[in-house]
Write a protein that holds these residues in place. Structure first.
Motif, PDB file in Angstrom:
ATOM      1  N   PHE A 199       0.832  -1.205   0.000  1.00  0.00           N
ATOM      2  CA  PHE A 199       0.000   0.000   0.000  1.00  0.00           C
ATOM      3  C   PHE A 199       0.871   1.260   0.000  1.00  0.00           C
ATOM      4  O   PHE A 199       0.614   2.211  -0.746  1.00  0.00           O
ATOM      5  N   LEU A 200       1.890   1.273   0.827  1.00  0.00           N
ATOM      6  CA  LEU A 200       2.781   2.433   0.881  1.00  0.00           C
ATOM      7  C   LEU A 200       3.492   2.649  -0.447  1.00  0.00           C
ATOM      8  O   LEU A 200       3.631   3.790  -0.924  1.00  0.00           O
ATOM      9  N   ALA A 201       3.965   1.548  -1.062  1.00  0.00           N
ATOM     10  CA  ALA A 201       4.640   1.663  -2.355  1.00  0.00           C
ATOM     11  C   ALA A 201       3.688   2.199  -3.421  1.00  0.00           C
ATOM     12  O   ALA A 201       4.077   3.020  -4.271  1.00  0.00           O
ATOM     13  N   TYR A 255       8.848   2.601   5.062  1.00  0.00           N
ATOM     14  CA  TYR A 255       8.352   1.402   5.740  1.00  0.00           C
ATOM     15  C   TYR A 255       9.305   0.979   6.852  1.00  0.00           C
ATOM     16  O   TYR A 255       8.872   0.606   7.958  1.00  0.00           O
ATOM     17  N   GLY A 256      10.598   1.043   6.584  1.00  0.00           N
ATOM     18  CA  GLY A 256      11.583   0.690   7.612  1.00  0.00           C
ATOM     19  C   GLY A 256      11.488   1.592   8.826  1.00  0.00           C
ATOM     20  O   GLY A 256      11.583   1.120   9.971  1.00  0.00           O
ATOM     21  N   TRP A 257      11.281   2.885   8.597  1.00  0.00           N
ATOM     22  CA  TRP A 257      11.160   3.805   9.715  1.00  0.00           C
ATOM     23  C   TRP A 257       9.884   3.542  10.519  1.00  0.00           C
ATOM     24  O   TRP A 257       9.873   3.673  11.746  1.00  0.00           O
ATOM     25  N   LEU A 288      -5.700   5.219   7.646  1.00  0.00           N
ATOM     26  CA  LEU A 288      -5.211   5.036   6.282  1.00  0.00           C
ATOM     27  C   LEU A 288      -6.319   5.098   5.238  1.00  0.00           C
ATOM     28  O   LEU A 288      -6.027   5.088   4.037  1.00  0.00           O
ATOM     29  N   ILE A 289      -7.577   5.149   5.653  1.00  0.00           N
ATOM     30  CA  ILE A 289      -8.676   5.099   4.684  1.00  0.00           C
ATOM     31  C   ILE A 289      -8.616   6.262   3.683  1.00  0.00           C
ATOM     32  O   ILE A 289      -8.775   6.043   2.475  1.00  0.00           O
ATOM     33  N   PRO A 290      -8.328   7.505   4.108  1.00  0.00           N
ATOM     34  CA  PRO A 290      -8.266   8.590   3.115  1.00  0.00           C
ATOM     35  C   PRO A 290      -7.051   8.506   2.195  1.00  0.00           C
ATOM     36  O   PRO A 290      -7.061   9.076   1.102  1.00  0.00           O
ATOM     37  N   GLY A 291      -5.979   7.828   2.626  1.00  0.00           N
ATOM     38  CA  GLY A 291      -4.759   7.769   1.828  1.00  0.00           C
ATOM     39  C   GLY A 291      -3.555   7.514   2.713  1.00  0.00           C
ATOM     40  O   GLY A 291      -3.692   7.216   3.898  1.00  0.00           O
ATOM     41  N   ALA A 292      -2.360   7.653   2.129  1.00  0.00           N
ATOM     42  CA  ALA A 292      -1.133   7.308   2.863  1.00  0.00           C
ATOM     43  C   ALA A 292      -0.097   8.412   2.761  1.00  0.00           C
ATOM     44  O   ALA A 292       0.960   8.238   2.163  1.00  0.00           O
ATOM     45  N   THR A 312       2.726  10.832   4.664  1.00  0.00           N
ATOM     46  CA  THR A 312       3.711  10.466   5.678  1.00  0.00           C
ATOM     47  C   THR A 312       3.153  10.634   7.082  1.00  0.00           C
ATOM     48  O   THR A 312       3.330   9.771   7.951  1.00  0.00           O
ATOM     49  N   LEU A 313       2.429  11.735   7.322  1.00  0.00           N
ATOM     50  CA  LEU A 313       1.871  11.974   8.648  1.00  0.00           C
ATOM     51  C   LEU A 313       0.841  10.921   9.009  1.00  0.00           C
ATOM     52  O   LEU A 313       0.824  10.415  10.147  1.00  0.00           O
ATOM     53  N   SER A 314      -0.018  10.566   8.080  1.00  0.00           N
ATOM     54  CA  SER A 314      -1.038   9.563   8.382  1.00  0.00           C
ATOM     55  C   SER A 314      -0.406   8.195   8.606  1.00  0.00           C
ATOM     56  O   SER A 314      -0.864   7.423   9.459  1.00  0.00           O
ATOM     57  N   ALA A 315       0.668   7.884   7.873  1.00  0.00           N
ATOM     58  CA  ALA A 315       1.348   6.600   8.071  1.00  0.00           C
ATOM     59  C   ALA A 315       1.978   6.531   9.459  1.00  0.00           C
ATOM     60  O   ALA A 315       1.893   5.507  10.148  1.00  0.00           O
TER      61      ALA A 315
END
Length: 413
Positions: free
Chosen positions: A241-243, A252-254, A297-301, A303-306
Motif C-alpha cells: 500500500f505504501l509503495a 516502511y523501515g522507519w 489510512l482510509i483517506p490515503g497514505a 507520511t503523517l497519516s502513516a
C-alpha cells in the motif's frame, strides 16, 4: 523511567528473568522467519508461488505447534516439552541449507511445529512460575526480550547474508535453538519446581467445560484471532500500500522502527502502571486503537497519516498483548494452564498464516475496502472484549473484577 523499568525487572521472578534472557539470545539468531522467502526465491531459485507454498506450510506448522504444545505440557511437563521442542526445531533448522527442495515440504513444518511448542511452553512456564496478580510484568519482560532480539537480529542477518550467504543464517538459527535448549535445561531444574512436573489431574474437568465456566475467555480468544489478522497486515499488505502511494522501503523501515522503539520503551512501564486496572478494559481499548490506526489510512497514505497509524497500532499492541496473555493465565485452572496458554498462543499468531493470503486477495480485488474492513474487524473485537468484562466466571463476580481484585491484593501497601 529507567529506575521504574529496573524496579519492574527486579520484581519479576528469577526464573522468568533467565527465560527472557535466553529468549533474547535465541531471538537474535532466529533468522528463518525473516529471510526464508528471500532465500527460496534467490539462492534456491524457486518461483514465487512454490516459495509461498513452502513458507505457508511452515507457518501452518508454527500455528499448529502453538495450539497443541500446551496439551503436551499439561500431560508431560512444560519444561520437558520446551527442551524437546527446542532440540527438534534446532536440529531440523541446521539441515535446511543442504536439504533438497522436496524435503523442505516436510522438514520445515516439523521445525516450525516444534518452535510453536517451544513458544507455548515458554508462556506456560511463565504462567506457572508467577502467582496471579504479577503476571503482566513477567509477560511484558518476555516480550521485551523478544522485541529487543528482533531489533538486533534482522540487520545482523542481512549483514551476514551480504558478506557470506544465506545458508549460514539457518545453521546459526538451528545452533542458537539447540544452545537455548542447553541453557533452559540449566536454568529450569528438573526437580523441586512446580513447572518441572505435569499439571494434568486425572478426572479433572475437560477443556471445553473449563472454557464454558469462563465465558469471557472464549470471547477474548476469538477477538485476538480476529485482531491478529488485522495487526499483521503491517507485514504484508501495508508495504505494498505504501509503495502504491509513492513511499519507498525507507519509509516502511522507519515505521517498523517506530513500532519497535515505542514497544521497548513503554511496554514494561505500562504493564507496571496499569497492573491494578481491570484487564479486559485495557485489552478492549488496545484492540480499538489497532482498529483506529488502520482507519487513519482510509483517506490515503501521506507520511503523517502513516506515522499516526503506526503510533496508534503500537499503542494498542502495548496495551493488549501482554495484558491478554496474563489474563488468560490468571483465568486458567492449574491442570489446564498449558492448554489455555496454547489457545492464546495459537490465536495470537494465526495472522501469520491468515493475513498475507486473505489481506492480499482483498487488496488485489478491492484496494479501497481493506482498511475499512480492518478497522471494523478490530473495532468489533475491541467492543466484544469490553462487553465480555461483564460476563460472570466460575467464582461469581465478573472475571475482570476478580482478576483486578487479586492484583490489588498482591501489591504491597
Amino acid at each position: 523511567m529507567r529506575t521504574r523499568v529496573f524496579a519492574v525487572v527486579r520484581d519479576v521472578p528469577r526464573t522468568v528473568r533467565l527465560l527472557a534472557f535466553g529468549a533474547f539470545l535465541n531471538g537474535v539468531v532466529s533468522f528463518t522467519f525473516v529471510f526464508l522467502f528471500v532465500y527460496l526465491t534467490g539462492p534456491r531459485g524457486l518461483p514465487v508461488p512454490q516459495a509461498g507454498v513452502i513458507a505457508g506450510v511452515g507457518g501452518i506448522g508454527l500455528v499448529a505447534g502453538n495450539f497443541t504444545g500446551g496439551w503436551f505440557g499439561d500431560h508431560y511437563g512444560h519444561r520437558r516439552m520446551l527442551l524437546t521442542g527446542a532440540l527438534v526445531s534446532g536440529a531440523a533448522l541446521t539441515t535446511l541449507p543442504v536439504l533438497p527442495v522436496v524435503a523442505m515440504y516436510a522438514v520445515l513444518p516439523l521445525a516450525q511445529y516444534a518452535a510453536g511448542v517451544v513458544r507455548a511452553a515458554n508462556a506456560a512456564l511463565v504462567a506457572v512460575s508467577v502467582p496471579e496478580g504479577g503476571r503482566r510484568q513477567s509477560f511484558a519482560l518476555m516480550r521485551a526480550g523478544s522485541n529487543a532480539a528482533f531489533t538486533v537480529g534482522p540487520p545482523l542477518g542481512a549483514l551476514i547474508a551480504a558478506r557470506f550467504s544465506y545458508g549460514p543464517l539457518f545453521v546459526a538459527d538451528g545452533l542458537g535453538t539447540l544452545l537455548f535448549a542447553v541453557y533452559a535445561s540449566k536454568v529450569l531444574p528438573a526437580r523441586g519446581t512446580a513447572h518441572a512436573r505435569p499439571a494434568h489431574v486425572p478426572g479433572a474437568p475437560g477443556l471445553r467445560r473449563e472454557l464454558r465456566a469462563r465465558p469471557a475467555v472464549p470471547v477474548l480468544l476469538v477477538a485476538i484471532l480476529c485482531v491478529d489478522f488485522v495487526y499483521r497486515q503491517q507485514y504484508s499488505t501495508l508495504p505494498v500500500f505504501l509503495a502504491d502511494h509513492g513511499h519507498g522501503a525507507q519509509v516502511y523501515g522507519w515505521l517498523l522502527a517506530i513500532n519497535g522503539g515505542v514497544i521497548l520503551c513503554l511496554e514494561l512501564p505500562a504493564a507496571h502502571a496499569l497492573r491494578r486496572r481491570a484487564p479486559l478494559s485495557i485489552v478492549g481499548t488496545g484492540l480499538l486503537l489497532v482498529g483506529l490506526g488502520y482507519a487513519v489510512l482510509i483517506p490515503g497514505a501521506g507520511t503523517l497519516s502513516a506515522v499516526t497509524m503506526m503510533v496508534s497500532l503500537t499503542a494498542g499492541e502495548v496495551l493488549y498483548k501482554t495484558t491478554a496473555t496474563a489474563y488468560v493465565a490468571d483465568q486458567a485452572p492449574l491442570h489446564a494452564q498449558g492448554r489455555f496458554q496454547s489457545l492464546y498462543a495459537g490465536a495470537s499468531i494465526s495472522g501469520q498464516v491468515l493475513a498475507p493470503p486473505l489481506g492480499g486477495a482483498l487488496y488485489a480485488a478491492a484496494p479501497g475496502l481493506l482498511w475499512p474492513a480492518c478497522a471494523v474487524l478490530a473495532g468489533g473485537a475491541g467492543a466484544a472484549v469490553l462487553a465480555a468484562g461483564r460476563l460472570r466466571g466460575p467464582a461469581g463476580p465478573p472475571a475482570a473484577e476478580r482478576t483486578a481484585a487479586a492484583e490489588r491484593q498482591a501489591q504491597p501497601g
